[in-house]
Design a protein around this motif. Structure first.
Motif, short mmCIF file in Angstrom:
data_model
loop_
_atom_site.label_atom_id
_atom_site.label_comp_id
_atom_site.label_asym_id
_atom_site.label_seq_id
_atom_site.Cartn_x
_atom_site.Cartn_y
_atom_site.Cartn_z
N PRO A 346 0.96 -1.26 0.13
CA PRO A 346 0.02 0.10 0.15
C PRO A 346 0.79 1.35 0.11
O PRO A 346 0.25 2.29 -0.29
N LEU A 347 2.00 1.23 0.40
CA LEU A 347 3.10 2.43 0.36
C LEU A 347 3.52 2.79 -1.15
O LEU A 347 4.11 3.73 -1.31
N TRP A 348 3.42 1.99 -2.03
CA TRP A 348 3.72 2.28 -3.39
C TRP A 348 2.86 3.17 -4.12
O TRP A 348 1.52 3.19 -3.93
N ASN A 349 3.53 4.00 -4.89
CA ASN A 349 2.72 5.12 -5.34
C ASN A 349 1.61 4.70 -6.42
O ASN A 349 0.81 5.61 -6.84
N VAL A 350 1.65 3.55 -6.93
CA VAL A 350 0.45 3.30 -7.91
C VAL A 350 -0.74 3.25 -7.40
O VAL A 350 -1.84 3.42 -8.02
N HIS A 351 -1.00 3.15 -6.06
CA HIS A 351 -2.46 3.25 -5.39
C HIS A 351 -2.83 4.57 -5.30
O HIS A 351 -4.06 4.99 -5.29
N GLN A 352 -1.96 5.69 -5.24
CA GLN A 352 -2.13 6.92 -4.89
C GLN A 352 -2.48 7.78 -6.42
O GLN A 352 -3.33 8.76 -6.26
N ALA A 353 -2.41 6.97 -7.50
CA ALA A 353 -2.97 7.46 -8.81
C ALA A 353 -4.30 7.64 -9.03
O ALA A 353 -4.66 8.64 -9.51
N PHE A 354 -5.10 7.12 -8.27
CA PHE A 354 -6.45 7.19 -8.30
C PHE A 354 -6.99 8.33 -7.85
O PHE A 354 -8.19 9.14 -8.05
#
Length: 464
Positions: A346-354
Motif C-alpha cells: 500500500p505504500l507504493w505510489n501506484v495506489h495513489q494514482a486514483f
C-alpha cells in the motif's frame, strides 16, 4: 549499497551444455581452474569479473543474461507460497531458497505447482464451489494463472513473435503505417476492414472485420493488429503454444489471445524503431504515445518487454492494478517481483494514482533487499464510448532501478543520492521483513512476535 555477488551456476551449465564442452575445456577457455569452475557451476562461489569478460569475449554471451532469468522470480514466488499459514514455522531460510532456485529450478517450480493446487482446492472447499464434483477440480491450475505464469517466466519477451511483428511493421527496415499495411494484408486474405458504431471492440463477420468507432483510436489500431496476428501468424502462434504445454484447452485459448496481443503491441511499437525513439525521448510516455499513435498504457507495457538479447533496453517493471488494489497485469525485467496473490504494497505510489487523475506520480522507493527504484504511476480510464457504457478505471506503474534513472525523464529534479528520499516499500506483508511499517496488515513469516498487553505501538505486537 553493497554490491550483490553474482551466482549464475545454472546459466554456466546451460552455456557449457549448449556448446557441447567438457568442464575441463570450458575452464581452460574461461581461464580458470577446473575446481573453480565446478564451484561456480554449483553456486559455491560467485562468478568473477574475469569470467564474465571471458564469457562475452570468448563465447559472445550477452552477460546481462547472467543476472536475469527465473532465479529471482522463483525465490520471490517461493517466499510468498511459504508465507501460507499451512507451513507454520517450517519455512526454510532465504539462503536455501536461493540455492534451490539456482540449482534445482525444476524442483522449485514443482513445489509452486503443488502449493497452487493446494490453494485452489482450499478455496474451492471454502466457497462450496460446484466444481467440487469434477474429477479435475483439485489438480488443474486456473487457466488465467497458468497463462500469467507462462508470460511471467518468459520475461514477457517472445523473440519469434516479436521479430515477426517487426518484419510486419518494418519489412525493409523502415516503419510503415501499420493501419495501411494491415488493411492491405487483410484485403489480400479476402477480409474487408470496416470501422462501425458497434458495441464489440472487434468482431469478424464473414469477410468483414468490424472495429468499433466508440473505442479510442489507439485501441482501434491495437484491435486491427490483433486480428492481423490471428489471420496471418496462426502457425507461429500455434507453435509457440505447443512449447507452453498448457494443461487445458481453455488455458491454450487464453494464451493465444495473449500472444496475439503481444504481436499487436510489437507491431504497433516495432522493436528497434521504438527502442531508438524511447532512448531519444528519455522514455517520455506522452511523447512516445503521440509519435506511435499508441496509448500511454501500451507504451508503458512495451517498455517492459524490450529485452531482446544483444539489444536490450532499460529493464523496466510494468504493473496494472484496479481500484481494489488487485494486480491485473504484472511484468518485470527487474529484480522487483510482484505478489502472486492479493494486492501490492500500500505504500507504493501506484495506489495513489486514483487520487490524482491525469497526473504522473514519481517515487523513489527501496525494497527490503536494499534495491532502489524510480517508480512512476498514473491512472488510466477507459470510457465505453456511450452514456450507458461503463468506465473502466485502472492505475499503471512503471519503474526501473535507480542506476538507470539518468536515462529517464521522470527522474529529473529528483535526488537519487539522498537516502532519505526513498519510500520503503515491500512485495507482500507476509514476506516483508520491515519491523516498523505503519501499513502492515499481517506479521512477517520469518520473524518471532512479542506481544505486550501493557504497551501498544504502531502494531499490536513487536517483531523480533
Amino acid at each position: 549499497m553493497a554490491t550483490q555477488k553474482l551466482y549464475a551456476g545454472l546459466k554456466l551449465r546451460e552455456t557449457r551444455g549448449r556448446l557441447g564442452l567438457t568442464q575441463k575445456i570450458f575452464a581452460e577457455r574461461l581461464g580458470v581452474s577446473l575446481p573453480y569452475l565446478n564451484q561456480m557451476e554449483n553456486n559455491h562461489r560467485p562468478v568473477s569479473a574475469g569470467v564474465v569478460l571471458a564469457l562475452a569475449g570468448e563465447f559472445g554471451l550477452d552477460v546481462t543474461e547472467l543476472s536475469t532469468g527465473d532465479a529471482e522470480r522463483l525465490v520471490s514466488d517461493m517466499r510468498e507460497a511459504l508465507a501460507d499459514p499451512v507451513f507454520a514455522d517450517a519455512a526454510p531460510p532465504l539462503a536455501d531458497l536461493r540455492l534451490a532456485a539456482s540449482n534445482a529450478p525444476a524442483l522449485a517450480r514443482a513445489f509452486l505447482e503443488l502449493h497452487r493446487a493446494y490453494r485452489q482446492t482450499h478455496e474451492r472447499l471454502a466457497s462450496l464451489d460446484d466444481a467440487l464434483g469434477r474429477d479435475d477440480a483439485a489438480t488443474l491450475t486456473s487457466p488465467w494463472e497458468e497463462v500469467r505464469d507462462f508470460f511471467h517466466y518468459c520475461d514477457n519477451y517472445l523473440d519469434a513473435v516479436d521479430r515477426a511483428a517487426e518484419r510486419f511493421s518494418c519489412p525493409d527496415g523502415k516503419r510503415l503505417d501499420p493501419m495501411v499495411h494491415a488493411a492491405e494484408l487483410l484485403r489480400s486474405r479476402g477480409i474487408e476492414l470496416q470501422f462501425c458504431d458497434v458495441d464489440a471492440l472487434r468482431s469478424q463477420a464473414g469477410h468483414r472485420l468490424l472495429i468499433s468507432t466508440r473505442a479510442a483510436t489507439a485501441t482501434q489500431r491495437f484491435q486491427v493488429l490483433h486480428q492481423v496476428a490471428l489471420t496471418t501468424q496462426n502457425d507461429l502462434l500455434e507453435a509457440t503454444l505447443d512449447l507452453g504445454r498448457f494443461q487445458s484447452e481453455t488455458s491454450r485459448a487464453i494464451a493465444k489471445i495473449g500472444l496475439a496481443n503481444y504481436f499487436a503491441g510489437a507491431a504497433l511499437l516495432p522493436y528497434r524503431v521504438f527502442l531508438e525513439a524511447a532512448q531519444e525521448a528519455r522514455h517520455d510516455l506522452e511523447r512516445l504515445a503521440d509519435q506511435f499513435g499508441a496509448s500511454i498504457e501500451q507504451v508503458a507495457h512495451r517498455l517492459s518487454t524490450l529485452q531482446r538479447p544483444g539489444a536490450k533496453g532499460i529493464p523496466f517493471y510494468f504493473v496494472r492494478v484496479d481500484q481494489a488494489g488487485t494486480i491485473t497485469k504484472r511484468h518485470s525485467a527487474t529484480r522487483l517481483q510482484f505478489a502472486r496473490f492479493g494486492g501490492a504494497c500500500p505504500l507504493w505510489n501506484v495506489h495513489q494514482a486514483f487520487e490524482t487523475p491525469g497526473r504522473f506520480l514519481r517515487q523513489l522507493a527501496e525494497t527490503p533487499d536494499g534495491v532502489r527504484y524510480l517508480s512512476l504511476a498514473r491512472d488510466v480510464s477507459k470510457p465505453g464510448g456511450s452514456f450507458h457504457a461503463p468506465i473502466r478505471r485502472y492505475a499503471i506503474g512503471l519503474g526501473c532501478e535507480v542506476s538507470h534513472a539518468a536515462q529517464v525523464v521522470y527522474a529529473d529534479d529528483l535526488d537519487p543520492s539522498n537516502p532519505r528520499a526513498y519510500q520503503p516499500i515491500g512485495i507482500s506483508c507476509r514476506i516483508c521483513e520491515r519491523k516498523d511499517c505503519h501499513q502492515r496488515s499481517v506479521p512477517p513469516l520469518e520473524r518471532r512476535l512479542r506481544v505486550d498487553p501493557d504497551r501498544r505501538g504502531l502494531l499490536p505486537y513487536e517483531i523480533a
